[in-house]
Write an enzyme that holds these catalytic residues in place. Structure first.
Site, PDB file in Angstrom:
ATOM      1  N   GLU A  58       0.807  -1.223   0.000  1.00  0.00           N
ATOM      2  CA  GLU A  58       0.000   0.000   0.000  1.00  0.00           C
ATOM      3  C   GLU A  58       0.842   1.275   0.000  1.00  0.00           C
ATOM      4  O   GLU A  58       0.307   2.371   0.146  1.00  0.00           O
ATOM      5  CB  GLU A  58      -0.959  -0.015   1.197  1.00  0.00           C
TER       6      GLU A  58
ATOM      7  N   GLN B 253       4.825  -3.763   2.722  1.00  0.00           N
ATOM      8  CA  GLN B 253       4.715  -5.169   3.103  1.00  0.00           C
ATOM      9  C   GLN B 253       5.064  -6.043   1.913  1.00  0.00           C
ATOM     10  O   GLN B 253       4.975  -5.591   0.770  1.00  0.00           O
ATOM     11  CB  GLN B 253       3.292  -5.465   3.561  1.00  0.00           C
TER      12      GLN B 253
HETATM   13  C1  BGC Z   1      -2.425  -3.905   5.240  1.00  0.00           C
HETATM   14  C2  BGC Z   1      -3.427  -4.715   4.451  1.00  0.00           C
HETATM   15  C3  BGC Z   1      -4.324  -5.473   5.394  1.00  0.00           C
HETATM   16  C4  BGC Z   1      -4.961  -4.550   6.409  1.00  0.00           C
HETATM   17  C5  BGC Z   1      -5.781  -5.283   7.449  1.00  0.00           C
HETATM   18  C6  BGC Z   1      -3.164  -3.025   6.221  1.00  0.00           C
HETATM   19  O1  BGC Z   1      -2.236  -2.339   7.006  1.00  0.00           O
HETATM   20  O2  BGC Z   1      -1.650  -3.107   4.394  1.00  0.00           O
HETATM   21  O3  BGC Z   1      -2.751  -5.605   3.600  1.00  0.00           O
HETATM   22  O4  BGC Z   1      -5.293  -6.145   4.682  1.00  0.00           O
HETATM   23  O5  BGC Z   1      -3.955  -3.848   7.068  1.00  0.00           O
HETATM   24  O6  BGC Z   1      -4.990  -6.135   8.193  1.00  0.00           O
END
Ligand code: BGC
Length: 807
Positions: free
Chosen positions: A520, A633
């Site tokens: 993200e 991530q």
């Molecule tokens: C992550 C996502 C994840 C979400 C809920 C976010 O910080 O980037 O990949 O789905 O958290 O755990």
């Protein structure tokens, strides 16, 4: 958990690893007060400093009903919370600037009436945990009994002594039921003891702190309106209703009481938002007052209030008929059955053992009885991420469930099938064919306002299909194929076929632009490699499933055509798109690209970023992050794990070597994946460090937000890091292939898997691995590349460990 510092330092290429090794303690909770125990989380002193975290860590839940570990006496409390999976309120998302296709309604899980309250008065003086003179205190989350137990001794200002014991659980047997046993004993002196047992509607819902987007958001108060209440003997029942989502619920409490001294039970009283039953006993030295409090919760969108009252009464009537011993026994039997398959035994490190079992126990609490619902990212332990379900389920939780609780895996996949009609609508809203699953949701509708880090994560479609395909291959549940899975595969393949296009500028390859991958910190990019590769997989799975249905089950095939309007020509379209899928690669750097432009971005200044700058999302405008080479991530690294055949070993190494040092691990989903791939590549020290990162994500409050709930993906990820990392399991084609490599300092690692109804035990020791077929038909597996056949005549094989290749 501490290991050779020199070797650790050597391993520290990337920011996350630096953070891990620089942390003095792996555990948040000081060992003296929270000693290592293989089957329990123990708190030896009431520690106000850790209250927000321990309320989460000591939660009791069963996947349907969850209760934060606030004290029965009602205070002190950081955030009270009783939650029902999926019970939520909707609210209009405020946009300063509207655009077509933005989701209209937010969804937030609500706190429901709190039934944990048992307020104690000694000669009419309230017992206040925070101010009491405590002589002894112990609180225990017991992973085997499945209870939260507390025992404390205190002295009144005039020198009398009392012992309080409580034990609570959310029943794994009857998911609508919770039970609290509360006992007051006079140790020295006599007293008039009063316990006021209460059921209280939350006066307000927890609020956003305006800073951390991962925390809850505003639903407006009161979100939950009481509509009816009634008392009957020692029972109080309430009906409530949400204002906008139109969900109705009923909750009730009832009691069984006994006392050694004279006992008086006052008539139950109930107002709109608060009910109570008061018990009074005059206790002489050595005498006890014992209350069993039973709580029941039911909710529905369809059933009316009367029906929900009926169900709630039934739950309590049955519980009363059985009595607490039977209830506890049934709850325990479910937990025993779980541990028989789920346990992971580590000999050689007591802290690791405790943390592993804590994680596994919390996984059970997050999803054990979630049937019909999803798994919120924080389980039922807090309102972080508003109780939403994400891809975390398919990629980090379903793999574990597939091997250990296949029924639960199936129920989660069935939920995706039920969401399909809404996913079709969502695809239309964003101008696509087929179906697009929501990035975050409770009720099946997309509910995220920030499209760059949500709607744009189209990979959710492929994640669902990937998880379902593995589930079928490993459980042999072919029934799911024609009852849901094929339909999902068809609609998602359609989505991909429509989303991408053949780009003349990329040699006519199939490109997918304007998407966000798992990372993200790089949003709305062109050709995110993870997305393209997973889309390719999704397209191929759809073709395979439809082809085989056509041949093997013509009737089911006709039903599929009826349900989806499938035209067989579409199969060619999907095959072509898959075969011509573009996967970005940089010749000069000799590495796959996370997306087309990844290498064109400026490198993030990691050396100039102090620990306090993380997570970056809380300290930098998104645009600052987006224009740098910095990864939140595992993204491409995740692709190398999920799709091992798409890369050769050298490519995987290059990807890890390039992207790992850029990965901040600001998401709790990352460490476990980095650990698995480090293990595969022979980076043993990194593998171990990343494993501990995932392992103590919650116990160590690594993300600093455990107060808002557990990180369920990391819980599942820990199991993956053990089984797919240290034991090296890969199972793409349904064949179990192990490459075991026991971490240094461990004497034994033992776990079980239940593929296709059988039970396989794997025991790794230094120098050898033992495979035992405990149940089921003959099984052929691979150890390194050696074929190992286990059957009734030869159920167990000892295989020597092969020498590991140096990195
Ligand atoms: C992550 C996502 C994840 C979400 C809920 C976010 O910080 O980037 O990949 O789905 O958290 O755990």
């Amino acid at each position: 958990m501490t290991r050779d510092p020199a070797r650790r330092d050597e391993a520290c290429g990337c920011p996350r690893l630096r953070a891990i090794v620089s942390r003095e303690r792996r555990q948040l909770l000081p060992e003296r007060e929270y000693p290592a125990d293989p089957w329990r989380l123990v708190e030896r002193r009431s520690m106000p400093a850790y209250r927000p975290q321990t309320e989460t860590l000591f939660s009791t839940a069963n996947g349907y009903l969850g209760i934060r570990a606030t004290p029965e006496e009602g205070a002190p409390v950081h955030e009270r919370g009783t939650y029902l999976n999926g019970f939520h309120e909707t609210w209009p998302i405020p946009y300063a600037e509207e655009a077509h296709g933005f989701p209209r309604l937010g969804q937030t899980m609500l706190a429901v009436p709190d039934g944990t309250l048992l307020k104690l008065y000694v000669d009419d003086e309230p017992f206040e945990l925070a101010n009491a003179r405590l002589l002894a205190f112990e609180r225990v989350l017991d992973f085997r009994r499945g209870t939260l137990d507390r025992e404390l001794h205190f002295e009144t200002p005039d020198g009398r002594r009392l012992c309080l014991r409580s034990s609570r659980f959310a029943s794994m047997d009857d998911r609508h039921l919770a039970c609290i046993e509360y006992e007051v004993r006079m140790v020295r002196g006599t007293a008039s003891v009063v316990v006021s047992s209460e059921l209280v509607v939350p006066s307000e819902q927890p609020r956003s702190d305006g800073v951390d987007p991962r925390r809850t958001s505003e639903v407006g108060d009161p979100a939950l309106a009481p509509t009816h209440h009634r008392t009957r003997g020692r029972r109080i029942l309430m009906n409530l209703e949400t204002r906008s989502s139109h969900l109705r619920m009923a909750c009730a409490m009832d009691h069984v009481v006994e006392a050694d001294g004279p006992l008086e039970v006052e008539e139950a009283e109930c107002a709109r938002d608060r009910g109570r039953v008061v018990f009074h006993a005059d206790l002489a030295e050595g005498q006890r007052l014992r209350i069993v409090k039973l709580l029941a919760y039911h909710y529905s969108a369809e059933a009316d209030a009367g029906e929900l009252r009926f169900r709630t009464h039934r739950t309590l009537d049955r519980a009363l008929r059985h009595g607490v011993e039977v209830l506890r026994g049934r709850h325990r039997a479910r937990i025993d059955a779980y541990w028989r398959l789920a346990d992971v035994e580590v000999v050689g490190d007591a802290e690791v053992q405790q943390a592993l079992r804590f994680n596994l126990y919390q996984l059970l609490q997050a999803c054990g009885r979630c049937e019909g619902h999803g798994v919120p990212a924080k389980g039922l332990t807090g309102l972080g991420y508003q109780g939403h379900y994400f891809w975390d389920t398919e990629i980090h939780v379903v793999p574990f469930l597939t091997y250990v609780l296949p029924h639960t895996a199936r129920s989660l996949l069935d939920l995706r099938h039920r969401q399909l009609p809404l996913a079709r609508l969502r695809a239309r809203e964003v101008g696509e064919r087929g179906a697009l699953f929501p990035w975050r949701t409770i009720n099946g509708e997309e509910s995220s306002a920030y499209y760059a880090a949500s709607t744009a994560q189209y990979h959710i479609d492929a994640d669902v299909v990937y998880a379902a395909d593995r589930y079928v291959a490993l459980t042999g549940d072919v029934e799911f194929l024609s009852h849901g899975f094929v339909e999902i595969a068809v609609e998602t393949a359609r989505m991909w076929a429509g989303l991408g296009f053949y780009s003349p500028r990329k040699g006519g390859r199939f490109c997918i632009n304007g998407v966000t991958g798992p990372d993200e910190y790089n949003t709305v990019v062109n050709n995110n490699a993870y997305t393209n590769l997973m889309a390719r997989e999704n397209l191929r799975i759809a073709v395979r499933l439809v082809d085989s249905l056509r041949v093997r089950a013509p009737e089911a095939f006709d039903r599929l055509v009826g349900a989806t309007g499938l035209d067989v020509a579409e199969l060619e379209e999907w095959t072509r798109a898959a075969d011509r899928m573009y996967v970005p690669w940089d010749e000069e750097a000799g590495v796959h690209l996370q997306d087309d432009d990844f290498l064109d971005r400026e490198l993030w200044d990691f050396d100039g970023s102090p620990k306090s700058a993380y997570p970056l999302l809380l300290h930098f405008h998104p645009l600052v992050i987006y224009r740098h080479q910095v990864v939140k991530q595992a993204d491409l690294v995740l692709a190398t794990f999920l799709l091992p055949d798409a890369f050769d070993r050298e490519e995987k190494r290059r990807i890890f070597d390039y992207y790992d040092p850029l990965t901040t691990g600001d998401s709790s989903l990352s460490g476990c994946i980095q650990s698995i791939m480090a293990a595969e590549l022979g980076y043993r020290e990194q593998a171990y460090l990343y494993f501990t990162d995932a392992l103590v994500m919650d116990l160590g409050d690594i993300g600093g937000n455990v107060r808002d709930g557990l990180h369920v993906a990391a819980l599942g990820g820990t199991w993956m890091a053990v089984v797919h990392g240290f034991a090296g399991l890969r199972d793409r084609d349904g064949v179990l292939r192990f490459r075991p490599d026991l971490p240094d300092g461990w004497d034994r690692l033992r776990f079980r898997l239940a593929p296709k109804g059988g039970v396989l035990e794997v025991e790794m020791q230094p120098g050898q691995t033992i495979y035992r077929l405990l149940e089921g038909e003959a099984l052929e597996i691979r150890h390194d590349d050696e074929r190992v056949v286990l059957d009734a005549r030869n159920p167990s094989r000892v295989v020597a460990a092969s020498a590991r290749k140096p990195k």
